[in-house]
Motif scaffolding. Structure first.
Motif, PDB file in Angstrom:
ATOM      1  N   UNK A 165       0.839  -1.191   0.000  1.00 52.65           N
ATOM      2  CA  UNK A 165       0.000   0.000   0.000  1.00 52.65           C
ATOM      3  C   UNK A 165       0.876   1.244   0.000  1.00 52.65           C
ATOM      4  N   UNK A 166       0.429   2.261  -0.698  1.00 56.42           N
ATOM      5  CA  UNK A 166       1.139   3.543  -0.760  1.00 56.42           C
ATOM      6  C   UNK A 166       2.566   3.402  -1.298  1.00 56.42           C
ATOM      7  N   UNK A 167       2.770   2.394  -2.148  1.00 60.53           N
ATOM      8  CA  UNK A 167       4.091   2.212  -2.737  1.00 60.53           C
ATOM      9  C   UNK A 167       4.219   2.959  -4.052  1.00 60.53           C
ATOM     10  N   UNK A 168       5.389   2.879  -4.666  1.00 61.76           N
ATOM     11  CA  UNK A 168       5.622   3.462  -5.979  1.00 61.76           C
ATOM     12  C   UNK A 168       5.441   2.373  -7.028  1.00 61.76           C
ATOM     13  N   UNK A 169       4.948   2.789  -8.187  1.00 58.52           N
ATOM     14  CA  UNK A 169       4.652   1.830  -9.241  1.00 58.52           C
ATOM     15  C   UNK A 169       5.881   1.588 -10.100  1.00 58.52           C
ATOM     16  N   UNK A 170       6.209   0.302 -10.288  1.00 54.03           N
ATOM     17  CA  UNK A 170       7.317  -0.076 -11.165  1.00 54.03           C
ATOM     18  C   UNK A 170       6.744  -0.461 -12.521  1.00 54.03           C
ATOM     19  N   UNK A 171       7.096   0.315 -13.539  1.00 52.44           N
ATOM     20  CA  UNK A 171       6.532   0.123 -14.873  1.00 52.44           C
ATOM     21  C   UNK A 171       6.949  -1.211 -15.491  1.00 52.44           C
ATOM     22  N   UNK A 172       8.182  -1.602 -15.267  1.00 53.82           N
ATOM     23  CA  UNK A 172       8.699  -2.801 -15.926  1.00 53.82           C
ATOM     24  C   UNK A 172       7.913  -4.048 -15.534  1.00 53.82           C
ATOM     25  N   UNK A 196       3.447  -2.429  -7.430  1.00 55.65           N
ATOM     26  CA  UNK A 196       3.814  -1.370  -6.495  1.00 55.65           C
ATOM     27  C   UNK A 196       4.864  -1.921  -5.542  1.00 55.65           C
ATOM     28  N   UNK A 197       5.884  -1.132  -5.299  1.00 54.96           N
ATOM     29  CA  UNK A 197       6.984  -1.542  -4.435  1.00 54.96           C
ATOM     30  C   UNK A 197       7.260  -0.425  -3.438  1.00 54.96           C
ATOM     31  N   UNK A 198       7.973  -0.716  -2.353  1.00 53.94           N
ATOM     32  CA  UNK A 198       8.294   0.335  -1.388  1.00 53.94           C
ATOM     33  C   UNK A 198       9.079   1.474  -2.026  1.00 53.94           C
ATOM     34  N   UNK A 199       8.831   2.690  -1.569  1.00 52.48           N
ATOM     35  CA  UNK A 199       9.513   3.880  -2.076  1.00 52.48           C
ATOM     36  C   UNK A 199      11.028   3.724  -2.057  1.00 52.48           C
TER      37      UNK A 199
END
Length: 261
Positions: free
Chosen positions: A237-244, A248-251
């Motif tokens: 939750x509230x992570x950053x999105x990894x396009x590849x 969502x992963x931790x900031x």
């Protein structure tokens, strides 16, 4: 000394766990086991569960004895898994010296005997590999823990088990710290595991961490053979999105280059 008592002494060691099912298989019936208990050759832990005492009385069975008894005496397909496997192969710095939570790889925890599930208040953490199409002998190794030989997942499978437990029993950041040190995994074994895995989220996280830490073996993986599914997955939750890898992963795991995009 009777031949059966001699057999018992030769096939067990002080402090080791001894199960009645195993004794019966080798000709030591319940009534005879009770006589050995009364004579001090065995000590009873629970119904059908004993251990070999030693003179000082200080050596008693622990979790390694319990796990060994499942595999060697009951022939159950269980193994030391995940974080515990990595720890006892020298690949983790997270060994808890007291009240260690032990990861156990098992098809179904319901098939494990009650005495094991309730063993001395031991905190077991059950790891299932239900989304791996099959496991073979090549996925396992043998480790020695407290003088007991145990079947354990090889580092590649242990890493997969850790990743599969993210957001269930282990934090993403903790798994990432472990993954950072896995520089010597076999690309062939990793490829084989991920090819057999139908766990889309686990596969994506495994590849994300491999790519993030730029391990040399990662460059030899063929992602086209791995089931990655479609669509986005929210892992944290509230992570950053990894396009590849569309997760969502931790900031903290987003590189500076990506943050500036």
């Amino acid at each position: 000394m009777s031949s059966k008592l001699n057999w018992l002494i030769n096939h067990t060691s002080p402090g080791s766990l001894v199960l009645q099912q195993w004794l019966t298989k080798h000709g030591i019936r319940y009534s005879l086991a009770q006589k050995y208990t009364q004579s001090g050759w065995l000590k009873r832990l629970s119904s059908g569960v004993y251990y070999r005492p030693e003179p000082s009385g200080q050596l008693q069975p622990d979790w390694a004895d319990a796990l060994q008894a499942l595999t060697q005496q009951l022939q159950l397909p269980v193994h030391l898994a995940g974080l515990s496997s990595l720890t006892h192969q020298g690949l983790s710095h997270y060994l808890q010296l007291h009240s260690e939570q032990v990861w156990v790889g098992v098809k179904s925890r319901q098939t494990l005997p009650k005495w094991f599930r309730e063993f001395s208040g031991q905190p077991w953490l059950y790891s299932g590999n239900h989304k791996l199409k099959e496991l073979s002998e090549k996925d396992f190794t043998t480790v020695t823990v407290k003088g007991r030989e145990l079947i354990a997942s090889r580092p590649e499978l242990a890493a997969y088990e850790v990743v599969d437990a993210i957001d269930k029993t282990i934090r993403f950041e903790h798994a990432a710290e472990l993954f950072q040190g896995l520089v010597n995994l076999s690309p062939r074994k990793v490829q084989s595991l991920l090819n057999r895995s139908s766990a889309v989220q686990t596969n994506r996280i495994f590849l994300f961490l491999s790519h993030h830490f730029n391990h040399p073996w990662f460059k030899r993986l063929d992602e086209s053979q791995i089931e990655l599914g479609s669509g986005k997955r929210q892992v944290v939750a509230n992570g950053r999105f990894d396009e590849r890898y569309q997760i969502t992963v931790p900031e903290s795991l987003i590189t500076k280059e990506r943050r500036s995009d």
